[in-house]
Structure formats: C-alpha cells, structure tokens
Scaffold this motif. Structure first.
Motif, PDB file in Angstrom:
ATOM      1  N   ILE A  33      62.291  56.068  -1.282  1.00 36.36           N
ATOM      2  CA  ILE A  33      61.326  56.987  -1.764  1.00 36.36           C
ATOM      3  C   ILE A  33      60.257  56.335  -2.431  1.00 36.36           C
ATOM      4  CG2 ILE A  33      61.208  58.315  -3.975  1.00 36.36           C
ATOM      5  CD1 ILE A  33      64.329  59.165  -3.008  1.00 36.36           C
ATOM      6  N   THR A  34      60.207  55.411  -3.159  1.00 36.71           N
ATOM      7  CA  THR A  34      59.153  54.432  -3.734  1.00 36.71           C
ATOM      8  C   THR A  34      58.214  54.147  -2.604  1.00 36.71           C
ATOM      9  OG1 THR A  34      60.690  53.615  -5.414  1.00 36.71           O
ATOM     10  CG2 THR A  34      58.409  52.407  -5.251  1.00 36.71           C
ATOM     11  N   LEU A  35      58.567  53.551  -1.556  1.00 34.00           N
ATOM     12  CA  LEU A  35      57.476  53.313  -0.553  1.00 34.00           C
ATOM     13  C   LEU A  35      56.804  54.302  -0.043  1.00 34.00           C
ATOM     14  CD1 LEU A  35      59.749  50.460   1.530  1.00 34.00           C
ATOM     15  CD2 LEU A  35      57.822  50.185   0.154  1.00 34.00           C
ATOM     16  N   LEU A  36      57.661  55.404   0.122  1.00 32.92           N
ATOM     17  CA  LEU A  36      57.068  56.492   0.773  1.00 32.92           C
ATOM     18  C   LEU A  36      55.913  57.207  -0.330  1.00 32.92           C
ATOM     19  CD1 LEU A  36      59.716  58.491   2.759  1.00 32.92           C
ATOM     20  CD2 LEU A  36      57.719  57.671   3.848  1.00 32.92           C
ATOM     21  N   SER A  37      56.407  57.117  -1.497  1.00 30.15           N
ATOM     22  CA  SER A  37      55.539  57.778  -2.443  1.00 30.15           C
ATOM     23  C   SER A  37      54.102  56.941  -2.612  1.00 30.15           C
ATOM     24  CB  SER A  37      56.181  57.563  -3.901  1.00 30.15           C
ATOM     25  OG  SER A  37      57.305  58.455  -3.886  1.00 30.15           O
ATOM     26  N   VAL A  38      54.103  55.680  -2.466  1.00 31.09           N
ATOM     27  CA  VAL A  38      53.020  54.781  -2.681  1.00 31.09           C
ATOM     28  C   VAL A  38      52.035  55.188  -1.349  1.00 31.09           C
ATOM     29  CG1 VAL A  38      52.078  52.422  -2.417  1.00 31.09           C
ATOM     30  CG2 VAL A  38      53.872  52.942  -3.863  1.00 31.09           C
ATOM     31  N   ILE A  39      52.760  55.135  -0.320  1.00 28.06           N
ATOM     32  CA  ILE A  39      51.992  55.395   1.125  1.00 28.06           C
ATOM     33  C   ILE A  39      51.229  56.773   1.193  1.00 28.06           C
ATOM     34  CG2 ILE A  39      52.023  55.587   3.614  1.00 28.06           C
ATOM     35  CD1 ILE A  39      54.419  53.510   3.514  1.00 28.06           C
TER      36      ILE A  39
END
Length: 454
Positions: free
Chosen positions: A98-104
């Motif tokens: 979720i963190t990775l997707l949120s940044v992207i």
C-alpha cells in the motif's frame, strides 16, 4: 501515546459501530472546522470575490481529493480483512505494498493535477474576476497531493485495524496547525488565497506525521526488508480494491463540475452563496462518513473472520444511527443555518445579504432529505468492506447521470433555484440503486462467505 486496535468480530454491532464512529465524527468536525475557517478567513479577510474563487475551484479540488480517498479507502479493505483473519504476516505485506502504491500514485496524480488546472478552469467558463484566485489555490493544493495521499493512506490503515482514535488526534493536530497558519499567512502576511492553501497542505503533512508515529508503535506494522519485496499478486488485489472507488469518486466529481459550469453562468454573487453552503456540506456529511468508515472496518473484519451471521445486525445498527443523527443535523441546520452562514461574509461587504439569502435557501433544501446521504455511505461502505467494489462504482455513475440531468434541466424550468436540487436528486438515485442491490444479493454474499469457511 497509547495505540488501540479494535476487534469488531464480536460484541454488540450497534455499540461497536457507534463508539468506533464517535472519534471519527469528532475528527471530521475538526477537519471540516479548519476547512470552514479557511473560507471564513478568506471571505471576511480578503473578500466575496476571493470566496467565490474558492468555490469555483471546489469541484476540481474535490475530484483530486476524492480520487485519493478512493484509492486509500479501497486499499485499506485488504487490511481490514487480514486483521479480521488475524494474519500478521499478510497485514505487513499489504501495508508495504500500500505504501509503495501510494507513493507512485501520489506522484502521478500530482503531475496530472498541475497540468489539468488551467484547462479545467477554462472548460468550466470560470469568470475572469475570480479565475486567478482559483488557479493559485488549485496549483498549491495539487502540488501537495503526496502529503494528502500519505495522510489518507495512514488514517485508512489505522481505521481498518480498529483504531479510530489516532485519526482523531491527527485531525486535531491538523486543525490547530491549519487555523494558526491561516491567521498568520492570510491576516498577518496578507498572502490571501495562496496562504490559505499552503496552510492546508502543511496541516495534512503534520497529520500524516502523527499517524506515522502511531503506526510505528504497532507490532503488526513493524515491517521487515522481506515485506518490501514486490508481490504482484498483492499489488493486483490492491488495485482491484482501490481503483473502482477512485473511479467512482472521480465520476461523482465530474458531475459536480457540470454543476459548477452551470453555476458559473449565474455570476460570482450566486457562486459565493453556493460556496458558503458547500463549505457546510462537510458538516452535513461528516457523521455519515464516520459511519461509512465504521462499516468498512466492521464488514471487512467480519468478512475476513468468516462471520456472515453478523452482517445483518451491523446493517440494522448503522441504519438506526443514520436515521437519528441525520434528523438531528437537519433540524439544527434549518434552525441555526442562517446564523452560521453569516460567518462567511462580512456584513459590510457589498451584496452580503444577497449572498447569505442564496446560501440559506440551498442549505434548507439540502437539509430536508439528508437521510439519503447517510444511506449512500452506509450501503456503499458496507459493500466495499465485503469486497464488492463494482456496485459502489456504478452507484457513482448513477450519481453522475442524475446530477448532470437535474443541473442541466431544472434551471431551465425554474430558474437559478433549480441548481439546488441536483445534489439531493443524486443522493436519492445512488442510495436507491445500492439499497436495491444490497437486499437482493446479501443472501448470496453470506452463502459465499459460509462456503469459504468450510
């Protein structure tokens, strides 16, 4: 800083939903409070035209905010289901992805938003007298999209683990920071609309920082290097859960922009009055949103724990709460709304009485059928918590069609007042659509959950 998560798979559903929602309601009050203060300070400290500039930017800004909210709300359903199942390893993997997707996605939406500001304002035929202020506000807000995404992501994860108190504390921090910076930037530094916008972005970043401190104290969110390894299956599932709510919210916002297009043709005084009531819209909706968040966590956890027998009791509980609270809010707005709206406009301003009269007329019309707004959040969030993202997305299409149809038709038949009915017609259409689907299919959904537990 004490962190509390909440297991919602046992105990009285109505009691669980109410006490889980209570901090979220208070958090919404603080969030809406500082947004209202933004408008009051700008409206009284800068002028009616500046207030109209904020109004002209509203739906474009909400399109971005709701897309962010849709993604993070959908992502968090996976957390709720894994928490209900008691699987710590899968919670950590989901949190990392979720963190990775949120940044992207946050970076991508920042670029798209900044590029789209001027074309959208021109498309909506924003008046030249107010377009400059709208442009400044949107540029600053969209430049801060990553901070908004980060806060919404962190708060959604905490809520779905049963912690509704930490998002409340984060909103209190944000409200204090935002109001303090509003007063400094607008009234002392005289930065006008730019000052109000930058204060909001900084406040969101502070709210995220608080949530991050809380998350670092939760054992289930202590991520290891292994958790950060890309898991395509988890990423696909998160996108499956997050994309429909984001599209649903974007679709709803498109309908709102059509309303704004019609509204802009009525002149900046009418826009200013409409804007004053729209700033109270968040107060009308805040309790409904809190109940919706509670139902996402409640349904998600019980779905993950394979407890379908609790679904009906949960829905009955949220309906009882929705009826009681919507009635209380409606009566309060009808009785005291005119006095509250008077805070947005200086009595010395030209056209002040006209602005307030327009605003109260809209507020009265919106307050009468408020229960349908509560039904939207109750049924939409329940279906999302159960993992059904398609029907809530289609309800957004229903909102779009009804809102646009009423906005384009009624002003031709009954003049400017016709635009006031676009919002409530959209509520009635979307809530009716989801209620019919829910009661026609909930038996099948419960049977599927039972089959999975065997």
């Amino acid at each position: 800083m004490r962190v509390r998560t909440k297991d919602m798979t046992s105990g009285s559903p109505l009691r669980l939903i109410f006490f889980f929602s209570l901090p979220l309601m208070l958090g919404s009050v603080f969030q809406q409070g500082y947004m209202i203060v933004d408008s009051i300070i700008v409206g009284r400290g800068v002028g009616v035209e500046a207030l109209a500039s904020l109004g002209a930017a509203d739906w474009i800004n909400w399109m971005m905010l709701w897309a962010v909210h849709g993604f993070t709300h959908g992502f968090s359903v996976r957390i709720a289901q894994e928490f209900g199942a008691g699987d710590g390893k899968r919670i950590r993997k989901a949190a990392a992805m979720i963190t990775l997707l949120s940044v992207i996605l946050g970076l991508a939406l920042t670029v798209v938003g900044l590029v789209a500001v001027d074309p959208l304002l021109r498309l909506l035929q924003t008046e030249e007298t107010i377009i400059g202020g709208s442009r400044v506000y949107l540029y600053v807000m969209f430049a801060g999209t990553l901070a908004v995404f980060a806060y919404n992501m962190a708060a959604a994860v905490l809520r779905c683990m049963g912690d509704s108190r930490s998002p409340l504390a984060a909103m209190i921090v944000a409200a204090v920071v935002n109001i303090g910076l509003d007063l400094l930037f607008v009234l002392v530094f005289h930065w006008g609309i730019f000052g109000a916008a930058i204060a909001t972005v900084i406040a969101q970043a502070c709210a995220f920082a608080y949530c991050l401190l809380v998350m670092r104290r939760l054992p289930m969110l202590q991520l290891d290097p292994e958790d950060w390894k890309i898991d395509r299956e988890v990423l696909r599932d998160l996108l499956r859960l997050g994309t429909p709510p984001a599209l649903q919210n974007a679709i709803i916002a498109v309908g709102g922009m059509v309303v704004q297009f019609v509204l802009n043709g009525f002149g900046f005084v009418f826009v200013a009055g409409f804007t004053a009531t729209n700033k109270l819209y968040g107060v009308l909706e805040s309790t409904a949103i809190a109940f919706g968040y509670a139902m996402t966590a409640y349904m998600g956890q019980n779905r993950g724990a394979r407890r379908p027998e609790r679904i009906d009791a949960g829905m009955r509980g949220v309906i009882v709460l929705s009826v009681c609270f919507s009635l209380a809010i409606s009566v309060s707005m009808i009785l005291f709304g005119r006095s509250i709206l008077g805070l947005f406009v200086s009595s010395d301003a030209a056209n002040a009485a006209q602005v307030i009269e327009i605003a109260y007329r809209y507020l009265f019309i919106m307050s009468c059928p408020l229960i349908f707004l509560f039904f939207i959040h109750a049924y939409r969030s329940s279906l999302q918590g159960l993992g059904n993202m398609a029907v809530p997305m289609w309800s957004g299409v229903v909102e779009l069609v009804v809102r646009i149809g009423v906005a384009l038709l009624l002003p031709r038949l009954m003049g400017q007042n016709g635009i006031f009915f676009a919002e409530i017609a959209a509520w009635i259409g979307a809530s009716s659509f989801m209620m019919v689907y829910y009661y026609a299919n909930i038996g099948r959904i419960k049977r599927e959950i039972n089959a999975e537990s065997r």
